[in-house]
Design an enzyme around this catalytic site. Structure first.
Site, short mmCIF file in Angstrom:
data_model
loop_
_atom_site.label_atom_id
_atom_site.label_comp_id
_atom_site.label_asym_id
_atom_site.label_seq_id
_atom_site.Cartn_x
_atom_site.Cartn_y
_atom_site.Cartn_z
CG LEU A 141 38.32 38.26 51.49
CD1 LEU A 141 38.50 38.10 52.85
CD2 LEU A 141 36.35 38.98 51.80
CB CYS A 142 42.09 35.02 48.28
SG CYS A 142 42.26 33.58 46.48
CB ILE A 143 37.22 36.32 44.31
CG1 ILE A 143 36.00 36.38 43.99
CG2 ILE A 143 38.76 36.03 42.86
CD1 ILE A 143 35.53 37.14 43.23
#
Lengths: 95, 121, 126, 126, 95, 121
Positions: C78-80
C-alpha cells in the site's frame, strides 16, 4: 506493444498511437495489439476502423458481462490469453 | 531493451482530478529509486504547461512549478507531444512554454517501444 | 516463467480495473507464473479497506486479494502517500480499517522491483 | 431567501466538484441564503474521513465543511449505504475515521427534504 | 434550466440537450444556460458552437486556475453569480 | 412546477463503474420516501437494457433485473432516450427490450423542464 484500453475516449488512444506505427518494419510480430476492456468494449469496431494495422482484441468476460452479441466479427480473448499477450508484447501500456 | 528505465505518461488536465499530481509523485518516486525517468505530457496533459495558472491565489499546489522542478530531481526528460488535432488552446500553451521538449507522436511511439515499464495517469 | 509486478491505481467501486487485476493474477498463477507484488497507488489504496461491505451475492474483492497473496506469496503493498491522503494511514500508522494482509510501504518498494535487470519481469497497470 | 439542498457524489481527490460545492455554499451563505443539508452519496462519502492528510499549503476540505455546518447550521449527512460500501461505516457504526461533524443517515433524509412543497427550495448536485 | 457541465464528453451533453430546445417559446428567459466547470472549461468554444441558442458561461475560478487567457470572448462568472443563476434557472442539472 | 417529483438520469454503461448501481439505489430511495420518480436511461445508460448480460456467471448483481423490478417499487416511469447518433449496437439493444418506454430527446427535454429536482449518474 500491448495497449490495454479501458476508456471511451478514442481521442486519447489516438494521441498515444498512430495507425502507421501499429505495424513497424513490416514485421507481423511487431504489430501493436489493442485490447479493449471495460467501457472500450462498446467501441471495438470504431477502434478497429481507426487502427486497421493493429490487432484489436476484446476481453471476453467484459463483453459477455455487457450482454453484447458474440459474433465472428469480434475477436474475444480469455484472461489466460491476456497473460500470454502481456508476456509476448512488452511493454504493456494501460490507457 | 534497457532495464532501469521507466516511461510515465500524464494525460489529464491539472487540478480538476488527482491524476496530474499522481503522475508527478510517481515520477519523483521512480527517480528517487534510481530509475531513469522519461515523463511525457500528452492529450489533456499538455494543459499542465500553462504557466500562469492561478494556483497560488486558490491555494492549490502548483503543477507547473512541480514540473519545472523536475530537473532538480534528476528526472531525465520532460516531453510534451504535439497535439494531433488542431487545438489552438493547447498549441498556444505548448509554444509559450520552455520547460518541456516538444516531440512529435512518432517520437512518443519510439519511446514506448524502447521502454520496459510504462505507467499512465 | 514470468514474474509479474502489478500496479493498481483505481478504486474498487469506481472501476472494473481492480477485478481485472484479480482475474489476471489468478490466470497468471494458474499458468505457472509468479506474482512478485501488487502495489496499490492512488485510489487503488481503497482495496485495502477491510470494513467495506461487499455487494450481496458478489465475492468480496478483498478476500480474493488475500487469496492471491496466500497462494502466490505476492506482497500486497500500500503506497503510504496515497493511503495518507485517503485517510487509511495516519501519522505512519495503519488505521484499523486497513486489512492486516496489506503492508504500508513507500514507492521505492514498487520501483526497486522494476530496477532489477530481469528480462522475465513484466509490469502491468490496472 | 432560497434554501439549498446540496448533493455531493464525487470523491475529494478524484474530482474538483467537492471544492465547487464548498465555494458554492460559502457564496450562497454570503448572499443570505440558507443551506439546509449537504448529503454525501457515492464516492462523496470520502469527504467525511477525518484522517485524510491535506496537501501541504492547501486548506483542508473537511475543515471547510465543518465551517459551513457551524455557520449555516446545515447538516452534513452521510448516506449509510454508500458509507458501508466504502468501509466508513460498519455494522451500523461510524468508523473512528469518520468526522463527528457528520451524521450517518438513510437516503430518506435527503429525499424527504425534496418532498416539501417549497418553491424556494433548490437542489444542486456536485 | 441550468446545466452545470463538468466533463469533456461533449456527446453526453448532446444526448441531454438539443440546440433547438435551448430557446423555448422564443422567450429569452427560457434560454438554457450551460455553465462550463472543471474539464469542460477547455471546451467552452466548442460548446458555444454546438449550442448557439444557449447561453454558455464559464466558472471564472476554474478558468483562471487552469491558466487560460481571459479574453472578451469568454463569459466568466463568479460563485455568487452561480448561486443567482441556480435560483433563477431551476431545475439545475449537473452533468 | 409540481413538487414531490424527481427525475433521475442514468448515463453510464453497467458494471464497469458504480454509477448505474448508484442511480438505481437513488431511485429506490426516492420512491421509498414517496417521491414520484421518473428514471431515464440515456447516452451510455442505454446499454443497461442488454438483457442477456452475463452477470450471474460472473457473480455480479444484475443491473437489468433491478431495472425490471422497478415497477414493484412504485417507480413511476422508466424511459430510454433514442440515441442521437447512429449507433447500431445501442439501437439493437433498445429495440429488443420491453421494460423501458422509448422516448425522443424532445420528451427528455420536456421532462427536465417540468422537474424541480434532477440527479444525474
Amino acid at each position: 506493444m500491448l495497449i490495454n484500453f479501458s476508456s471511451k475516449d478514442l481521442n486519447k488512444l489516438k494521441s498515444i498511437i498512430d495507425d502507421r506505427a501499429c505495424k513497424t518494419d513490416n514485421d507481423p510480430l511487431c504489430k501493436t495489439t489493442i485490447l479493449c476492456i471495460g467501457d472500450a468494449i462498446y467501441h471495438h469496431i470504431a477502434i478497429r476502423d481507426m487502427f486497421p494495422s493493429a490487432r484489436v482484441l476484446v476481453l471476453r468476460d467484459d463483453y459477455l458481462l455487457a450482454g453484447l452479441p458474440d459474433t465472428a466479427e469480434v475477436k474475444l480473448i480469455a484472461y489466460e490469453d491476456w497473460v500470454s499477450l502481456s508476456i509476448e508484447n512488452t511493454p504493456v501500456i494501460t490507457v | 531493451m534497457i532495464s532501469g528505465k521507466i516511461l510515465i505518461l500524464s494525460t489529464h488536465a491539472p487540478y480538476f482530478s488527482n491524476f496530474a499530481q499522481d503522475a508527478i509523485e510517481a515520477a519523483l518516486g521512480a527517480s528517487n529509486t534510481g530509475l531513469s525517468v522519461s515523463f511525457v505530457l500528452l492529450h489533456d496533459g499538455a494543459y499542465q504547461l500553462a504557466s500562469n495558472a492561478d494556483s497560488g491565489k486558490q491555494k492549490r499546489k502548483s503543477i507547473y512549478k512541480q514540473l519545472k522542478a523536475f530537473e532538480l530531481y534528476d528526472i531525465e526528460a520532460l516531453y510534451v507531444v504535439t497535439p494531433t488535432d488542431d487545438n489552438t488552446l493547447v498549441s498556444d500553451i505548448i509554444e509559450s512554454q520552455t520547460i518541456a521538449e516538444v516531440i512529435p507522436q512518432s517520437t512518443l511511439e519510439a519511446l514506448m517501444r524502447d521502454s520496459v515499464h510504462v505507467l499512465t495517469f | 516463467m514470468t514474474t509479474f509486478v502489478i500496479f493498481v491505481n483505481t478504486a474498487p467501486l469506481n472501476s472494473i480495473n481492480g477485478r481485472h487485476a484479480i482475474k489476471f493474477c489468478q490466470a497468471a498463477m494458474a499458468a505457472g507464473h509468479q506474482i512478485q507484488q501488487i502495489f496499490f497507488y492512488g485510489d487503488g489504496v481503497n482495496h485495502a479497506n477491510c470494513h467495506a461491505l461487499p455487494v450481496s451475492g458478489e465475492t468480496p474483492l478483498l478476500a480474493q486479494w488475500i487469496d492471491i497473496k496466500r497462494i502466490s506469496g505476492a506482497a500486497l503493498n500500500l503506497c503510504i502517500t496515497a493511503a495518507e491522503k485517503r485517510g487509511l494511514v495516519s501519522a505512519g500508522n495503519q488505521q484499523e480499517s486497513v486489512s492486516e494482509a496489506f503492508s504500508v510501504c513507500g514507492m521505492a518498494d514498487y520501483f526497486s522491483a522494476l530496477h532489477q535487470n530481469e528480462p522475465t519481469l513484466v509490469s502491468i497497470q490496472f
